[in-house]
Design a protein around this motif. Structure first.
Motif, PDB file in Angstrom:
ATOM      1  N   MET A   1       0.848  -1.196   0.000  1.00 42.42           N
ATOM      2  CA  MET A   1       0.000   0.000   0.000  1.00 42.42           C
ATOM      3  C   MET A   1       0.883   1.245   0.000  1.00 42.42           C
ATOM      4  O   MET A   1       1.853   1.354   0.733  1.00 42.42           O
ATOM      5  CB  MET A   1      -0.902   0.007   1.238  1.00 42.42           C
ATOM      6  N   PHE A   2       0.538   2.235  -0.848  1.00 44.71           N
ATOM      7  CA  PHE A   2       1.329   3.450  -0.964  1.00 44.71           C
ATOM      8  C   PHE A   2       1.181   4.328   0.276  1.00 44.71           C
ATOM      9  O   PHE A   2       0.077   4.534   0.772  1.00 44.71           O
ATOM     10  CB  PHE A   2       0.885   4.220  -2.209  1.00 44.71           C
ATOM     11  N   THR A   3       2.281   4.829   0.779  1.00 42.53           N
ATOM     12  CA  THR A   3       2.272   5.720   1.939  1.00 42.53           C
ATOM     13  C   THR A   3       3.118   6.951   1.640  1.00 42.53           C
ATOM     14  O   THR A   3       4.265   6.829   1.219  1.00 42.53           O
ATOM     15  CB  THR A   3       2.843   5.007   3.178  1.00 42.53           C
ATOM     16  N   VAL A   4       2.556   8.129   1.861  1.00 39.34           N
ATOM     17  CA  VAL A   4       3.315   9.361   1.663  1.00 39.34           C
ATOM     18  C   VAL A   4       4.391   9.451   2.743  1.00 39.34           C
ATOM     19  O   VAL A   4       4.145   9.146   3.900  1.00 39.34           O
ATOM     20  CB  VAL A   4       2.384  10.583   1.739  1.00 39.34           C
ATOM     21  N   THR A   5       5.591   9.868   2.340  1.00 39.72           N
ATOM     22  CA  THR A   5       6.651  10.031   3.333  1.00 39.72           C
ATOM     23  C   THR A   5       6.557  11.400   3.988  1.00 39.72           C
ATOM     24  O   THR A   5       6.161  12.379   3.374  1.00 39.72           O
ATOM     25  CB  THR A   5       8.043   9.876   2.698  1.00 39.72           C
ATOM     26  N   THR A   6       6.928  11.445   5.257  1.00 45.17           N
ATOM     27  CA  THR A   6       7.008  12.696   6.008  1.00 45.17           C
ATOM     28  C   THR A   6       8.301  12.675   6.808  1.00 45.17           C
ATOM     29  O   THR A   6       8.614  11.681   7.453  1.00 45.17           O
ATOM     30  CB  THR A   6       5.813  12.846   6.965  1.00 45.17           C
ATOM     31  N   THR A   7       9.037  13.778   6.769  1.00 44.98           N
ATOM     32  CA  THR A   7      10.324  13.844   7.455  1.00 44.98           C
ATOM     33  C   THR A   7      10.284  14.905   8.545  1.00 44.98           C
ATOM     34  O   THR A   7       9.871  16.042   8.303  1.00 44.98           O
ATOM     35  CB  THR A   7      11.460  14.165   6.468  1.00 44.98           C
ATOM     36  N   GLN A   8      10.699  14.528   9.739  1.00 48.06           N
ATOM     37  CA  GLN A   8      10.881  15.471  10.838  1.00 48.06           C
ATOM     38  C   GLN A   8      12.368  15.780  10.942  1.00 48.06           C
ATOM     39  O   GLN A   8      13.188  14.876  11.120  1.00 48.06           O
ATOM     40  CB  GLN A   8      10.364  14.878  12.144  1.00 48.06           C
ATOM     41  N   VAL A   9      12.714  17.042  10.799  1.00 48.78           N
ATOM     42  CA  VAL A   9      14.112  17.473  10.791  1.00 48.78           C
ATOM     43  C   VAL A   9      14.376  18.393  11.979  1.00 48.78           C
ATOM     44  O   VAL A   9      13.589  19.304  12.251  1.00 48.78           O
ATOM     45  CB  VAL A   9      14.463  18.202   9.476  1.00 48.78           C
ATOM     46  N   THR A  10      15.474  18.149  12.666  1.00 46.78           N
ATOM     47  CA  THR A  10      15.904  19.014  13.767  1.00 46.78           C
ATOM     48  C   THR A  10      17.251  19.641  13.430  1.00 46.78           C
ATOM     49  O   THR A  10      18.195  18.939  13.063  1.00 46.78           O
ATOM     50  CB  THR A  10      16.030  18.216  15.076  1.00 46.78           C
ATOM     51  N   LEU A  11      17.322  20.963  13.538  1.00 42.23           N
ATOM     52  CA  LEU A  11      18.589  21.671  13.408  1.00 42.23           C
ATOM     53  C   LEU A  11      19.186  21.849  14.795  1.00 42.23           C
ATOM     54  O   LEU A  11      18.544  22.410  15.692  1.00 42.23           O
ATOM     55  CB  LEU A  11      18.380  23.036  12.752  1.00 42.23           C
ATOM     56  N   VAL A  12      20.403  21.354  14.979  1.00 43.69           N
ATOM     57  CA  VAL A  12      21.145  21.506  16.236  1.00 43.69           C
ATOM     58  C   VAL A  12      22.202  22.574  15.995  1.00 43.69           C
ATOM     59  O   VAL A  12      23.100  22.400  15.174  1.00 43.69           O
ATOM     60  CB  VAL A  12      21.813  20.180  16.655  1.00 43.69           C
ATOM     61  N   GLN A  13      22.108  23.687  16.707  1.00 38.66           N
ATOM     62  CA  GLN A  13      23.015  24.816  16.473  1.00 38.66           C
ATOM     63  C   GLN A  13      23.673  25.242  17.781  1.00 38.66           C
ATOM     64  O   GLN A  13      22.995  25.545  18.762  1.00 38.66           O
ATOM     65  CB  GLN A  13      22.231  25.984  15.884  1.00 38.66           C
ATOM     66  N   ILE A  14      25.004  25.236  17.804  1.00 37.66           N
ATOM     67  CA  ILE A  14      25.708  25.710  18.990  1.00 37.66           C
ATOM     68  C   ILE A  14      25.467  27.205  19.149  1.00 37.66           C
ATOM     69  O   ILE A  14      25.569  27.975  18.187  1.00 37.66           O
ATOM     70  CB  ILE A  14      27.223  25.438  18.890  1.00 37.66           C
ATOM     71  N   ASP A  15      25.142  27.617  20.360  1.00 39.03           N
ATOM     72  CA  ASP A  15      24.853  29.018  20.638  1.00 39.03           C
ATOM     73  C   ASP A  15      26.132  29.844  20.728  1.00 39.03           C
ATOM     74  O   ASP A  15      27.080  29.463  21.439  1.00 39.03           O
ATOM     75  CB  ASP A  15      24.089  29.157  21.963  1.00 39.03           C
ATOM     76  N   ASN A  16      26.157  30.974  20.001  1.00 38.10           N
ATOM     77  CA  ASN A  16      27.225  31.963  20.144  1.00 38.10           C
ATOM     78  C   ASN A  16      28.620  31.338  20.020  1.00 38.10           C
ATOM     79  O   ASN A  16      29.565  31.729  20.720  1.00 38.10           O
ATOM     80  CB  ASN A  16      27.100  32.680  21.504  1.00 38.10           C
ATOM     81  N   TYR A  17      28.741  30.364  19.096  1.00 35.08           N
ATOM     82  CA  TYR A  17      29.972  29.563  19.044  1.00 35.08           C
ATOM     83  C   TYR A  17      31.164  30.356  18.513  1.00 35.08           C
ATOM     84  O   TYR A  17      32.266  30.270  19.059  1.00 35.08           O
ATOM     85  CB  TYR A  17      29.741  28.322  18.193  1.00 35.08           C
ATOM     86  N   GLY A  18      30.946  31.140  17.442  1.00 35.31           N
ATOM     87  CA  GLY A  18      32.066  31.890  16.876  1.00 35.31           C
ATOM     88  C   GLY A  18      32.745  32.790  17.891  1.00 35.31           C
ATOM     89  O   GLY A  18      33.964  32.692  18.113  1.00 35.31           O
ATOM     90  N   PRO A  19      31.995  33.681  18.556  1.00 30.72           N
ATOM     91  CA  PRO A  19      32.628  34.527  19.587  1.00 30.72           C
ATOM     92  C   PRO A  19      33.258  33.718  20.718  1.00 30.72           C
ATOM     93  O   PRO A  19      34.308  34.099  21.242  1.00 30.72           O
ATOM     94  CB  PRO A  19      31.452  35.380  20.089  1.00 30.72           C
ATOM     95  N   TRP A  20      32.625  32.610  21.116  1.00 27.36           N
ATOM     96  CA  TRP A  20      33.179  31.799  22.202  1.00 27.36           C
ATOM     97  C   TRP A  20      34.560  31.262  21.851  1.00 27.36           C
ATOM     98  O   TRP A  20      35.446  31.174  22.713  1.00 27.36           O
ATOM     99  CB  TRP A  20      32.236  30.641  22.530  1.00 27.36           C
ATOM    100  N   THR A  21      34.770  30.908  20.566  1.00 31.81           N
ATOM    101  CA  THR A  21      36.062  30.327  20.167  1.00 31.81           C
ATOM    102  C   THR A  21      37.206  31.329  20.224  1.00 31.81           C
ATOM    103  O   THR A  21      38.373  30.928  20.184  1.00 31.81           O
ATOM    104  CB  THR A  21      35.990  29.746  18.735  1.00 31.81           C
ATOM    105  N   THR A  22      36.890  32.610  20.321  1.00 29.72           N
ATOM    106  CA  THR A  22      37.947  33.638  20.343  1.00 29.72           C
ATOM    107  C   THR A  22      37.955  34.461  21.633  1.00 29.72           C
ATOM    108  O   THR A  22      38.643  35.490  21.700  1.00 29.72           O
ATOM    109  CB  THR A  22      37.776  34.597  19.150  1.00 29.72           C
ATOM    110  N   THR A  23      37.187  34.015  22.641  1.00 28.45           N
ATOM    111  CA  THR A  23      37.075  34.764  23.895  1.00 28.45           C
ATOM    112  C   THR A  23      37.594  33.936  25.070  1.00 28.45           C
ATOM    113  O   THR A  23      37.190  32.784  25.223  1.00 28.45           O
ATOM    114  CB  THR A  23      35.604  35.155  24.145  1.00 28.45           C
ATOM    115  N   PRO A  24      38.468  34.466  25.910  1.00 29.92           N
ATOM    116  CA  PRO A  24      39.034  35.818  25.867  1.00 29.92           C
ATOM    117  C   PRO A  24      40.135  35.981  24.826  1.00 29.92           C
ATOM    118  O   PRO A  24      40.574  37.095  24.546  1.00 29.92           O
ATOM    119  CB  PRO A  24      39.591  35.996  27.282  1.00 29.92           C
ATOM    120  N   GLU A  25      40.568  34.857  24.256  1.00 31.90           N
ATOM    121  CA  GLU A  25      41.538  34.886  23.164  1.00 31.90           C
ATOM    122  C   GLU A  25      41.310  33.639  22.329  1.00 31.90           C
ATOM    123  O   GLU A  25      40.625  32.708  22.767  1.00 31.90           O
ATOM    124  CB  GLU A  25      42.979  34.926  23.694  1.00 31.90           C
ATOM    125  N   PRO A  26      41.840  33.604  21.086  1.00 27.94           N
ATOM    126  CA  PRO A  26      41.605  32.426  20.227  1.00 27.94           C
ATOM    127  C   PRO A  26      42.032  31.121  20.900  1.00 27.94           C
ATOM    128  O   PRO A  26      43.099  31.045  21.522  1.00 27.94           O
ATOM    129  CB  PRO A  26      42.472  32.727  19.002  1.00 27.94           C
TER     130      PRO A  26
END
Length: 260
Positions: free
Chosen positions: A1-26
């Motif tokens: 029997m044909f069934t329509v597919t449905t996808t649940q997608v979650t985006l996992v994003q690190i918060d404020n990561y760029g500034p954190w990698t250089t604070t207080p120094e790189p």
């Protein structure tokens, strides 16, 4: 029997990561690489135990296929990371027939809450989740390069081998995204896993042909369907073994894909 597919997608994003990698120094690059790889491993283990898949993309952003994982489980994942890492994560989740549409909606949930580099935007948990009654199968395709060991690994240096594999991956992921709204991810070795909407066998044959015409690399693909990423992906793995055994380029396994 044909069934329509449905996808649940979650985006996992690190918060404020760029500034954190250089604070207080790189920070030392290998320390950052270690943190990223451990975080990915922990997220993959948490979601994997719940039959979901997660893909590292750029590491500070990860994309997960989370059919069957509810809001409470997402909150537990977020809390666990916050308790054990010097960074926190925000999670956006959405549902659609086409995986790329679900990802777009998940992205918007986090973007609406603030920038990825906004220090005041932390641990956002925003999403819609498939209910028991709304769940349907999803479709997963597992691609690999035909005889990658003989053609590349045993003949070329590792960097040149990597270039060839990445060329195939780049060509494939662009084609699947643009033609079908599918999301394809490199998962190591010479393997690419794609999460797809309802696609007929001919669509996968066309994808294989496109990559060969575009970058002169031959692929084979197994396609599976199931209620979770694990179930569909495992069916795809079995179908890929049929390709290897029979010398075919496309094989379907489990619940049938859409007929031509």
């Amino acid at each position: 029997m044909f069934t329509v597919t449905t996808t649940q997608v979650t985006l996992v994003q690190i918060d404020n990561y760029g500034p954190w990698t250089t604070t207080p120094e790189p920070r030392r690059e290998m320390d950052l690489q270690t943190l990223q790889s451990r975080l990915f491993a922990d997220v993959a283990q948490f979601l994997g135990h719940r039959d979901a898949y997660v893909f590292f993309t750029r590491f500070d952003n990860m994309i997960a296929v989370t059919n069957g994982v509810d809001g409470a489980a997402h909150a537990s994942l977020q809390e666990s990371i916050g308790n054990r890492y010097p960074v926190s994560v925000s999670l956006g989740t959405a549902v659609a027939e086409r995986p790329v549409d679900a990802l777009e909606a998940a992205n918007r949930r986090l973007q609406t809450a603030g920038s990825a580099q906004d220090e005041s935007r932390t641990e956002v948990l925003a999403g819609e989740y498939l209910s028991e009654t709304d769940r349907s199968d999803l479709q997963v395709a597992h691609f690999d390069v035909v005889n990658a060991t003989g053609k590349y690994t045993d003949r070329l240096n590792e960097f040149d081998t990597f270039i060839n594999i990445e060329q195939a991956y780049g060509s494939l992921m662009r084609h699947l995204r643009e033609a079908h709204g599918a999301l394809a991810f490199f998962v190591g070795g010479d393997n690419v896993v794609a999460v797809c909407p309802d696609l007929p066998e001919s669509a996968f044959s066309s994808a294989v042909a496109h990559v060969e015409d575009d970058v002169d690399i031959e692929l084979q693909v197994g396609v599976g369907r199931g209620a979770s990423a694990h179930e569909a992906g495992f069916a795809a793995k079995h179908a890929l073994e049929d390709c290897r055994h029979d010398g075919t380029s496309v094989e379907l396994f489990g619940a049938p894909a859409v007929s031509d």
